[in-house]
Design a protein around this motif. Structure first.
Motif, PDB file in Angstrom:
ATOM      1  N   ILE A   1       0.824  -1.214   0.000  1.00  0.00           N
ATOM      2  CA  ILE A   1       0.000   0.000   0.000  1.00  0.00           C
ATOM      3  C   ILE A   1       0.857   1.262   0.000  1.00  0.00           C
ATOM      4  O   ILE A   1       0.460   2.302  -0.532  1.00  0.00           O
ATOM      5  N   GLN A   2       2.060   1.193   0.567  1.00  0.00           N
ATOM      6  CA  GLN A   2       2.864   2.399   0.792  1.00  0.00           C
ATOM      7  C   GLN A   2       3.112   3.221  -0.476  1.00  0.00           C
ATOM      8  O   GLN A   2       2.992   4.453  -0.432  1.00  0.00           O
ATOM      9  N   PRO A   3       3.450   2.629  -1.644  1.00  0.00           N
ATOM     10  CA  PRO A   3       3.645   3.463  -2.849  1.00  0.00           C
ATOM     11  C   PRO A   3       2.399   4.255  -3.231  1.00  0.00           C
ATOM     12  O   PRO A   3       2.505   5.408  -3.674  1.00  0.00           O
ATOM     13  N   GLU A   4       1.215   3.659  -3.035  1.00  0.00           N
ATOM     14  CA  GLU A   4      -0.022   4.379  -3.348  1.00  0.00           C
ATOM     15  C   GLU A   4      -0.190   5.587  -2.426  1.00  0.00           C
ATOM     16  O   GLU A   4      -0.592   6.668  -2.878  1.00  0.00           O
ATOM     17  N   ILE A   5       0.126   5.390  -1.136  1.00  0.00           N
ATOM     18  CA  ILE A   5      -0.018   6.485  -0.180  1.00  0.00           C
ATOM     19  C   ILE A   5       0.991   7.591  -0.486  1.00  0.00           C
ATOM     20  O   ILE A   5       0.655   8.789  -0.446  1.00  0.00           O
ATOM     21  N   LEU A   6       2.242   7.212  -0.827  1.00  0.00           N
ATOM     22  CA  LEU A   6       3.261   8.219  -1.159  1.00  0.00           C
ATOM     23  C   LEU A   6       2.879   9.000  -2.409  1.00  0.00           C
ATOM     24  O   LEU A   6       3.107  10.219  -2.488  1.00  0.00           O
ATOM     25  N   GLU A   7       2.290   8.314  -3.370  1.00  0.00           N
ATOM     26  CA  GLU A   7       1.830   9.016  -4.573  1.00  0.00           C
ATOM     27  C   GLU A   7       0.715  10.002  -4.237  1.00  0.00           C
ATOM     28  O   GLU A   7       0.657  11.113  -4.799  1.00  0.00           O
ATOM     29  N   LEU A   8      -0.172   9.607  -3.318  1.00  0.00           N
ATOM     30  CA  LEU A   8      -1.246  10.511  -2.885  1.00  0.00           C
ATOM     31  C   LEU A   8      -0.671  11.753  -2.192  1.00  0.00           C
ATOM     32  O   LEU A   8      -1.113  12.886  -2.449  1.00  0.00           O
ATOM     33  N   ILE A   9       0.336  11.547  -1.332  1.00  0.00           N
ATOM     34  CA  ILE A   9       0.969  12.685  -0.645  1.00  0.00           C
ATOM     35  C   ILE A   9       1.681  13.581  -1.663  1.00  0.00           C
ATOM     36  O   ILE A   9       1.631  14.818  -1.579  1.00  0.00           O
ATOM     37  N   LYS A  10       2.355  12.959  -2.637  1.00  0.00           N
ATOM     38  CA  LYS A  10       3.050  13.731  -3.674  1.00  0.00           C
ATOM     39  C   LYS A  10       2.080  14.618  -4.445  1.00  0.00           C
ATOM     40  O   LYS A  10       2.349  15.811  -4.684  1.00  0.00           O
ATOM     41  N   GLN A  11       0.936  14.065  -4.834  1.00  0.00           N
ATOM     42  CA  GLN A  11      -0.050  14.858  -5.567  1.00  0.00           C
ATOM     43  C   GLN A  11      -0.579  16.001  -4.707  1.00  0.00           C
ATOM     44  O   GLN A  11      -0.808  17.112  -5.207  1.00  0.00           O
ATOM     45  N   GLN A  12      -0.754  15.743  -3.423  1.00  0.00           N
ATOM     46  CA  GLN A  12      -1.225  16.814  -2.537  1.00  0.00           C
ATOM     47  C   GLN A  12      -0.202  17.934  -2.438  1.00  0.00           C
ATOM     48  O   GLN A  12      -0.548  19.120  -2.460  1.00  0.00           O
ATOM     49  N   ARG A  13       1.090  17.581  -2.360  1.00  0.00           N
ATOM     50  CA  ARG A  13       2.135  18.597  -2.273  1.00  0.00           C
ATOM     51  C   ARG A  13       2.200  19.429  -3.558  1.00  0.00           C
ATOM     52  O   ARG A  13       2.308  20.663  -3.521  1.00  0.00           O
ATOM     53  N   LEU A  14       2.134  18.765  -4.706  1.00  0.00           N
ATOM     54  CA  LEU A  14       2.187  19.490  -5.977  1.00  0.00           C
ATOM     55  C   LEU A  14       0.966  20.388  -6.151  1.00  0.00           C
ATOM     56  O   LEU A  14       1.078  21.507  -6.682  1.00  0.00           O
TER      57      LEU A  14
ATOM     58  N   ASP B   1       9.053  19.250   0.099  1.00  0.00           N
ATOM     59  CA  ASP B   1       8.554  17.971  -0.411  1.00  0.00           C
ATOM     60  C   ASP B   1       8.165  18.095  -1.880  1.00  0.00           C
ATOM     61  O   ASP B   1       8.475  17.222  -2.707  1.00  0.00           O
ATOM     62  N   GLY B   2       7.445  19.188  -2.213  1.00  0.00           N
ATOM     63  CA  GLY B   2       7.014  19.385  -3.597  1.00  0.00           C
ATOM     64  C   GLY B   2       8.189  19.544  -4.549  1.00  0.00           C
ATOM     65  O   GLY B   2       8.193  18.974  -5.653  1.00  0.00           O
ATOM     66  N   LEU B   3       9.197  20.318  -4.146  1.00  0.00           N
ATOM     67  CA  LEU B   3      10.368  20.516  -5.002  1.00  0.00           C
ATOM     68  C   LEU B   3      11.152  19.216  -5.158  1.00  0.00           C
ATOM     69  O   LEU B   3      11.652  18.903  -6.245  1.00  0.00           O
ATOM     70  N   ASN B   4      11.276  18.443  -4.069  1.00  0.00           N
ATOM     71  CA  ASN B   4      11.942  17.143  -4.173  1.00  0.00           C
ATOM     72  C   ASN B   4      11.184  16.209  -5.115  1.00  0.00           C
ATOM     73  O   ASN B   4      11.790  15.425  -5.864  1.00  0.00           O
ATOM     74  N   ALA B   5       9.840  16.288  -5.057  1.00  0.00           N
ATOM     75  CA  ALA B   5       9.034  15.465  -5.958  1.00  0.00           C
ATOM     76  C   ALA B   5       9.264  15.869  -7.408  1.00  0.00           C
ATOM     77  O   ALA B   5       9.347  15.009  -8.299  1.00  0.00           O
ATOM     78  N   LEU B   6       9.360  17.188  -7.668  1.00  0.00           N
ATOM     79  CA  LEU B   6       9.626  17.652  -9.033  1.00  0.00           C
ATOM     80  C   LEU B   6      10.994  17.201  -9.524  1.00  0.00           C
ATOM     81  O   LEU B   6      11.180  16.935 -10.713  1.00  0.00           O
ATOM     82  N   LEU B   7      11.938  17.107  -8.602  1.00  0.00           N
ATOM     83  CA  LEU B   7      13.296  16.698  -8.960  1.00  0.00           C
ATOM     84  C   LEU B   7      13.461  15.184  -8.980  1.00  0.00           C
ATOM     85  O   LEU B   7      14.545  14.670  -9.244  1.00  0.00           O
ATOM     86  N   GLY B   8      12.365  14.444  -8.623  1.00  0.00           N
ATOM     87  CA  GLY B   8      12.444  12.995  -8.612  1.00  0.00           C
ATOM     88  C   GLY B   8      13.146  12.436  -7.398  1.00  0.00           C
ATOM     89  O   GLY B   8      13.634  11.296  -7.423  1.00  0.00           O
ATOM     90  N   LYS B   9      13.216  13.207  -6.332  1.00  0.00           N
ATOM     91  CA  LYS B   9      13.866  12.764  -5.102  1.00  0.00           C
ATOM     92  C   LYS B   9      12.819  12.341  -4.068  1.00  0.00           C
ATOM     93  O   LYS B   9      11.631  12.610  -4.222  1.00  0.00           O
ATOM     94  N   ASP B  10      13.284  11.716  -3.007  1.00  0.00           N
ATOM     95  CA  ASP B  10      12.380  11.286  -1.935  1.00  0.00           C
ATOM     96  C   ASP B  10      11.939  12.483  -1.103  1.00  0.00           C
ATOM     97  O   ASP B  10      12.701  13.445  -0.895  1.00  0.00           O
ATOM     98  N   MET B  11      10.703  12.411  -0.613  1.00  0.00           N
ATOM     99  CA  MET B  11      10.179  13.444   0.296  1.00  0.00           C
ATOM    100  C   MET B  11      10.542  13.024   1.723  1.00  0.00           C
ATOM    101  O   MET B  11      10.025  12.034   2.235  1.00  0.00           O
ATOM    102  N   LEU B  12      11.403  13.789   2.373  1.00  0.00           N
ATOM    103  CA  LEU B  12      11.992  13.359   3.643  1.00  0.00           C
ATOM    104  C   LEU B  12      11.568  14.203   4.839  1.00  0.00           C
ATOM    105  O   LEU B  12      12.132  14.053   5.922  1.00  0.00           O
ATOM    106  N   SER B  13      10.589  15.064   4.701  1.00  0.00           N
ATOM    107  CA  SER B  13      10.215  15.947   5.807  1.00  0.00           C
ATOM    108  C   SER B  13       9.448  15.187   6.892  1.00  0.00           C
ATOM    109  O   SER B  13       8.904  14.103   6.654  1.00  0.00           O
ATOM    110  N   ASP B  14       9.414  15.783   8.093  1.00  0.00           N
ATOM    111  CA  ASP B  14       8.642  15.187   9.197  1.00  0.00           C
ATOM    112  C   ASP B  14       7.157  15.142   8.869  1.00  0.00           C
ATOM    113  O   ASP B  14       6.449  14.210   9.265  1.00  0.00           O
ATOM    114  N   LEU B  15       6.677  16.139   8.143  1.00  0.00           N
ATOM    115  CA  LEU B  15       5.260  16.181   7.780  1.00  0.00           C
ATOM    116  C   LEU B  15       4.896  14.994   6.894  1.00  0.00           C
ATOM    117  O   LEU B  15       3.832  14.384   7.049  1.00  0.00           O
TER     118      LEU B  15
END
Length: 660
Positions: free
Chosen positions: A499-512, A600-614
């Motif tokens: 499930i984790q990749p789906e949740i990370l994708e959801l968080i990524k879309q929210q950040r963008l 997180d959003g900028l890391n997502a644009l750069l293709g990097k991992d989102m590493l913040s506490d949030l």
């Protein structure tokens, strides 16, 4: 300031004097307190006095039970247990019939107190009573016709005192003679019309059989099943109960061959039909209490078929499974007749609640009604399982529930509270007839959780249940499921990984999406003062960042056209955001959430991992919620640690159906 815990304020009575208010220091010896009370009334020989409760129990206060004295209690100064026992020991041997009768009455009352009982037994009081039963009553056989009521009362008080004294377990049952057993057995037949003598005689016989194998053999020679059956045909329920208790005791202690013989006798005597008759009387009473306002009681008008139809309709409303003959619902043991007794107690002592439950459910649709009869039977069976009713005492069990010692009919009251809980939970779950077992499981959990708190009274138990609604039980279950080992098991961990990749994708879309909306920041100068504002947002195609200075904070979104600068590289924006990062405090001032969203959003644009506490917090929260939702259908199902084995391939595939 509250009084010390060791000080108890009480009132003490003494015949012929005004009650005295005083404070008792529980740290002082009881003898000192009694001496102080005696000195207040100028009474000598304080060692010949004692304190006892002034209520109906009249129990003596000792060093062992003195902590049970409550503030505001009324006590009585009286003669000591030893002196009282000595006086009664002499009085019951009086030649005056009236004095003897009064002494035996007092003895029956005082014998309930274990302190007095010990003193009376030390005077060989049990032997005196057995002698009176064996031979003493024969002296008054000639007087029996003249003063029969006095003789019956005298014998009744003698047997009552004997039963109370033996119930304390101080004297062994093996010490009694055959003559005494014969005399008690004769009372079962001779005094069938005297309820009190018959009841106590049956109680003595039951205790003899259960407590001694030798006495069982002697009792079995003196009393037969045929002599006991007529007592079941009477109308007194207590006599019927005591009679069945004696039959059960004889059956329990009998050898296997004797048991079969007894079973045949019981079948010939049609014992079941006698018991069913008593059951029908109780069921009629349940129907009368519930529907007396609707139907005409004792109305014999109309045809037999019409009355049967009316009874069947009412029995269905009462929730019995067998509408024609509800007595058949109580043939299963446990709970047997215990369930019917509980229902009758509830109907008589909590009549308003009983009528409300029956009428409330009978007015619902058939599939939504909570059947009172079936619920009561299953609930009684459940309560027997929880409290281990009918099981032998266990030396390893440490369960103790003080609330059952606060009421004379504690089990019946316990049932009354639980049957109302069952009806309440049924409504909260919006249950149908198919959900009956699920409701019973929830009710059992509610009762068990309330009992684990060890409530000191039935009222406290009831208040505990009020806080354990169905909604609260669901919350507790969810919390426990997340904390239990199942969530660290291999299947759950594999599910989380899936499930984790789906949740990370959801968080990524929210950040963008947040970056597309844009954010207004306060601009910091070299001295880290906030003078102006600057605004930054991502283009909808996620390729360009638009930013620029503002004179004041905008009320809504700032259009792309009004932002002078833009860039396709994230480096400059990251540099601007880094101005807000406090390296010493490891925080982002003054907008930590916005900083996490943008990094997180900028890391997502750069293709990097989102590493913040949030991101970590959002991932844990969403992952936990998703796991809970996916496991809802697996409630009360054990999840295996390993997948089931794949079966071997079949030897051939000729079983495939050819449609042609």
């Amino acid at each position: 300031m509250p009084p010390p815990a060791d000080i108890v304020k009480v009132a003490i009575e003494w015949p012929g004097a005004f009650p005295k208010l005083m404070e008792i220091d529980q740290k002082k010896p009881l003898s000192s307190i009694i001496k102080e009370v005696c000195d207040g009334w100028s009474l000598a020989n304080h060692d010949q006095f004692a304190l006892q409760h002034a209520d109906s129990s009249n129990f003596y206060i000792t060093e062992k039970n003195r902590n049970e004295i409550k503030n505001g209690a009324i006590l009585r100064l009286t003669t000591s247990p030893a002196q009282n026992a000595q006086q009664l020991h002499e009085r019951i041997q009086s030649s005056s019939m009236d004095a003897k009768l009064e002494a035996l009455k007092d003895l029956a009352n005082y014998s309930r107190d274990v302190t007095f009982a010990q003193e009376f037994i030390n005077l060989d009081g049990i032997s005196l009573l057995t002698q009176m039963v064996e031979s003493g009553t024969e002296r008054y056989q000639k007087l029996q016709k003249i003063m029969k009521p006095c003789f019956g009362d005298m014998l009744s008080f003698t047997l009552t005192a004997f039963v109370e004294l033996m119930d304390h377990g101080i004297v062994s049952w093996d010490t009694f003679s055959v003559a005494f057993i014969k005399k008690i057995a004769s009372y079962v037949n001779k005094f069938a019309s005297d309820i009190s003598i018959l009841q106590r005689s049956l109680a003595i016989l039951e205790s003899m059989v259960l407590n001694s194998h030798d006495l069982y053999q002697k009792v079995a020679q003196e009393i037969t099943i045929g002599q006991l059956i007529p007592h079941l045909q009477g109308t007194d329920q207590e006599i019927q109960t005591y009679t069945i208790a004696v039959i059960n005791a004889l059956f329990l202690k009998a050898p296997d061959d004797k048991r079969q013989e007894m079973a045949n006798i019981l079948a010939q005597k049609q014992l079941r039909s006698i018991i069913l008759t008593a059951q029908r009387d109780i069921i009629f009473e349940l129907r009368r209490i519930a529907f007396d306002a609707e139907s005409e009681p004792n109305n014999s008008s109309g045809s037999m078929e019409k009355r049967k139809s009316m009874y069947t309709r009412d029995y269905k409303k009462l929730g019995f499974i067998n509408h024609v003959n509800p007595a058949m619902d109580f043939t299963q043991t446990p709970p047997g007749m215990l369930a019917l007794d509980n229902m009758l107690y509830f109907a008589k002592h909590h009549q308003d609640a009983y009528i409300r439950i029956v009428l409330e459910n009978s007015s619902r649709e058939d599939k939504h009604e909570c059947p009172f009869g079936r619920s009561s039977i299953e609930l009684t069976k459940m309560l027997c399982e929880i409290l281990k009713v009918g099981e032998l005492p266990s030396e390893t069990c440490n369960d103790f529930h003080p609330m059952f010692f606060t009421h004379d009919r504690s089990f019946e009251e316990f049932f009354c509270i639980c049957i109302q809980l069952l009806n309440k939970t049924w409504k909260e779950m919006r249950a149908t007839s198919e959900d009956f077992n699920k409701v019973m499981q929830v009710v059992k959990e509610q009762i068990m959780r309330a009992l684990t708190t060890k409530p000191s009274s039935l009222d406290q138990f009831k208040s505990k249940l009020q806080n354990l609604s169905y909604t609260e039980i669901l919350k507790i279950r969810q919390s426990e499921r997340m904390n239990q080992e199942d969530f660290q098991s291999r299947p759950i961990l594999e599910l989380k990984e899936k499930i984790q990749p789906e949740i990370l994708e959801l968080i990524k879309q929210q950040r963008l999406n947040r970056l597309v909306e844009g954010t207004c920041f306060r601009k910091l100068n070299s001295r880290r003062r906030q003078d102006k504002f600057w605004y930054c947002r991502l283009s909808p195609n996620h390729k360009v960042l638009h930013y620029g200075d503002l004179e004041e904070s905008p009320q809504g979104e700032v259009p792309h056209d009004s932002l002078q600068d833009k860039c396709k590289s994230c480096t400059k924006i990251v540099t601007l955001l880094s101005l807000y990062e406090d390296k010493e405090q490891e925080t982002f001032y003054p907008f930590p959430v916005q900083y996490c969203v943008w990094t997180d959003g900028l890391n997502a644009l750069l293709g990097k991992d989102m590493l913040s506490d949030l991101t970590r917090n959002d991932l844990d929260t969403l992952l936990s919620m998703e796991i809970k939702l996916r496991l809802l259908d697996l409630e009360n199902i054990q999840i295996p640690d390993a997948p089931p084995p794949i079966p071997k391939e079949p030897s051939n595939y000729d079983f495939v159906y050819d449609c042609n």
